[in-house]
Design an enzyme around this catalytic site. Sequence first.
Site, PDB file in Angstrom:
ATOM      1  N   THR A 142     -10.260   2.397 -17.982  1.00 19.90           N
ATOM      2  CA  THR A 142      -9.615   1.602 -17.253  1.00 19.90           C
ATOM      3  C   THR A 142     -10.652   1.306 -16.195  1.00 19.90           C
ATOM      4  OG1 THR A 142      -8.742   3.206 -15.498  1.00 19.90           O
ATOM      5  CG2 THR A 142      -7.419   2.841 -17.462  1.00 19.90           C
ATOM      6  N   TYR A 163      -9.780  15.027  -5.718  1.00 13.78           N
ATOM      7  CA  TYR A 163      -9.259  14.608  -6.820  1.00 13.78           C
ATOM      8  C   TYR A 163      -8.024  15.391  -7.430  1.00 13.78           C
ATOM      9  CZ  TYR A 163      -7.736  11.519 -10.966  1.00 13.78           C
ATOM     10  OH  TYR A 163      -7.249  10.861 -11.876  1.00 13.78           O
ATOM     11  N   ASP A 219       0.796  -1.092  -0.004  1.00 10.50           N
ATOM     12  CA  ASP A 219       0.008  -0.127   0.024  1.00 10.50           C
ATOM     13  C   ASP A 219       0.944   1.267  -0.020  1.00 10.50           C
ATOM     14  OD1 ASP A 219      -1.636   2.186   0.953  1.00 10.50           O
ATOM     15  OD2 ASP A 219      -2.979   0.734   1.797  1.00 10.50           O
ATOM     16  N   ASN A 241       2.208   5.582  -9.834  1.00 10.43           N
ATOM     17  CA  ASN A 241       0.979   5.734 -10.614  1.00 10.43           C
ATOM     18  C   ASN A 241      -0.177   5.213  -9.854  1.00 10.43           C
ATOM     19  OD1 ASN A 241      -0.820   4.816 -12.953  1.00 10.43           O
ATOM     20  ND2 ASN A 241      -0.743   2.919 -11.680  1.00 10.43           N
TER      21      ASN A 241
HETATM   22  P1  NAP Z   1      -6.931   1.393 -11.768  1.00 14.54           P
HETATM   23  O1  NAP Z   1      -7.141   0.714 -13.102  1.00 14.54           O
HETATM   24  O2  NAP Z   1      -8.060   1.436 -10.901  1.00 14.54           O
HETATM   25  O3  NAP Z   1      -5.613   0.865 -11.360  1.00 14.54           O
HETATM   26  C1  NAP Z   1      -4.868   1.792 -10.073  1.00 14.54           C
HETATM   27  C2  NAP Z   1      -4.639   0.534  -9.053  1.00 14.54           C
HETATM   28  O4  NAP Z   1      -3.766   1.016  -8.138  1.00 14.54           O
HETATM   29  C3  NAP Z   1      -5.348  -0.599  -8.689  1.00 14.54           C
HETATM   30  O5  NAP Z   1      -4.974  -1.938  -9.002  1.00 14.54           O
HETATM   31  C4  NAP Z   1      -5.727  -0.153  -7.454  1.00 14.54           C
HETATM   32  O6  NAP Z   1      -6.197  -1.130  -6.665  1.00 14.54           O
HETATM   33  C5  NAP Z   1      -4.175   0.318  -7.187  1.00 14.54           C
HETATM   34  N1  NAP Z   1      -4.244   1.120  -5.754  1.00 14.54           N
HETATM   35  C6  NAP Z   1      -5.192   1.498  -5.119  1.00 14.54           C
HETATM   36  N2  NAP Z   1      -4.916   2.203  -3.882  1.00 14.54           N
HETATM   37  C7  NAP Z   1      -3.589   1.757  -3.683  1.00 14.54           C
HETATM   38  C8  NAP Z   1      -2.664   1.710  -2.607  1.00 14.54           C
HETATM   39  N3  NAP Z   1      -3.306   2.715  -1.655  1.00 14.54           N
HETATM   40  N4  NAP Z   1      -1.611   1.447  -2.799  1.00 14.54           N
HETATM   41  C9  NAP Z   1      -1.317   0.540  -3.716  1.00 14.54           C
HETATM   42  N5  NAP Z   1      -1.989   0.589  -4.960  1.00 14.54           N
HETATM   43  C10 NAP Z   1      -3.298   1.031  -4.779  1.00 14.54           C
HETATM   44  O7  NAP Z   1      -6.893   3.003 -12.361  1.00 14.54           O
HETATM   45  P2  NAP Z   1      -6.316   3.655 -13.590  1.00 14.54           P
HETATM   46  O8  NAP Z   1      -7.250   4.327 -14.334  1.00 14.54           O
HETATM   47  O9  NAP Z   1      -5.004   2.687 -14.221  1.00 14.54           O
HETATM   48  O10 NAP Z   1      -5.423   4.852 -12.845  1.00 14.54           O
HETATM   49  C11 NAP Z   1      -3.938   4.691 -12.538  1.00 14.54           C
HETATM   50  C12 NAP Z   1      -3.524   6.222 -12.304  1.00 14.54           C
HETATM   51  O11 NAP Z   1      -3.749   7.093 -13.639  1.00 14.54           O
HETATM   52  C13 NAP Z   1      -4.226   6.879 -11.125  1.00 14.54           C
HETATM   53  O12 NAP Z   1      -3.185   7.650 -10.406  1.00 14.54           O
HETATM   54  C14 NAP Z   1      -5.224   7.783 -11.681  1.00 14.54           C
HETATM   55  O13 NAP Z   1      -5.601   8.894 -11.074  1.00 14.54           O
HETATM   56  C15 NAP Z   1      -4.431   8.284 -13.017  1.00 14.54           C
HETATM   57  N6  NAP Z   1      -5.364   8.585 -14.150  1.00 14.54           N
HETATM   58  C16 NAP Z   1      -6.400   7.903 -14.571  1.00 14.54           C
HETATM   59  C17 NAP Z   1      -7.187   8.249 -15.688  1.00 14.54           C
HETATM   60  C18 NAP Z   1      -8.358   7.560 -16.274  1.00 14.54           C
HETATM   61  O14 NAP Z   1      -9.091   8.075 -17.132  1.00 14.54           O
HETATM   62  N7  NAP Z   1      -8.428   6.315 -16.185  1.00 14.54           N
HETATM   63  C19 NAP Z   1      -6.984   9.735 -16.165  1.00 14.54           C
HETATM   64  C20 NAP Z   1      -6.063  10.616 -15.486  1.00 14.54           C
HETATM   65  C21 NAP Z   1      -5.381  10.096 -14.462  1.00 14.54           C
HETATM   66  P3  NAP Z   1      -7.576  -1.520  -6.400  1.00 14.54           P
HETATM   67  O15 NAP Z   1      -8.378  -1.894  -7.393  1.00 14.54           O
HETATM   68  O16 NAP Z   1      -7.600  -2.777  -5.151  1.00 14.54           O
HETATM   69  O17 NAP Z   1      -8.111  -0.173  -5.655  1.00 14.54           O
END
Ligand code: NAP
Length: 267
Positions: free
Chosen positions: A190, A155, A63, A90
Amino acid sequence: MGQVSGKVAIVTGGASGIGEACAETLAREGASVLITDIDDHLGKTVVARITKAGGKAHYLHHDVRDEGAWLGVIAEAETRFGRLDIMVANAGIGVAAPIETMTLADWQRQQAINLDGVFLSIKHAIPAMRRAGGGSIVLMSSIAGLRGSPGLAAYSATKGGVRLLSKSVALEHAHDNIRCNSVHPGIIATPIWGKIPTSAEGNRRNAAIDPVERSAAITPLVRVGEAQDIANGVLFLCTDAANYMTGQELVIDGGITAGGRPQARPQ
Ligand code: NAP
């Protein structure tokens, strides 16, 4: 010869979505990748896929808020793979709520994962990168860190914080040959959109703030962003081709922030 052959990377939140694509891409391009996450099943699945494809990866439950465990994460990268060259900070969550009704507990949880977690990723990577003679730190921000996002104020605050944290780290550690840049994805398909909890409704899908379905309509390039679109940018920042680039923002959003509203397409 891969674009990051011989380098060692840590990808936080590497079990899903953008982190998963980053881990797979870095491994495909020759890096050894330590994937950390809290979803052990998915994390191990990603490692199995990378290994099957001939890449090098290992999964560790972590975490990002847990400072004590950060020392073990860095030690694992160095003992297992020999060094640390790349940190992709990330891991992140989104908490949606109007600012007026958002609870302090939700605000703090949002900050703890998206901002404290990134701070700890950087803080603990730097000594190891110095030992390696330099490195590349990539912080996952968002277009929500470049402009306001109604309903996602907390956020947005974290992502704006990450943007300037990146520039300060870049300036503090340029003399160590450690580069630090932020990446700003637009709307990327995602699993995150299905997990966004709200103060009032708990951890369930909130259709009102799920923009993926309508993202093609509001994106100038007229398609939903894929995790690989972001991983391609992250890969570039980790290669030697980017070795004169630090403290910068890489926006990968299909053109959303390029101007005002998308132009009507010619008939
Ligand atoms: P995602 O598919 O939910 O992947 C995020 C991963 O981080 C998940 O496996 C999650 O586990 C894990 N996680 C959550 N809390 C955590 C913690 N405390 N310690 C370690 N791991 C943890 O999301 P994503 O869309 O790929 O997002 C990745 C990054 O890109 C994030 O920082 C997000 O803000 C950023 N982002 C995403 C978008 C978008 O449109 N998707 C746009 C801009 C920025 P759980 O599933 O168990 O929570």
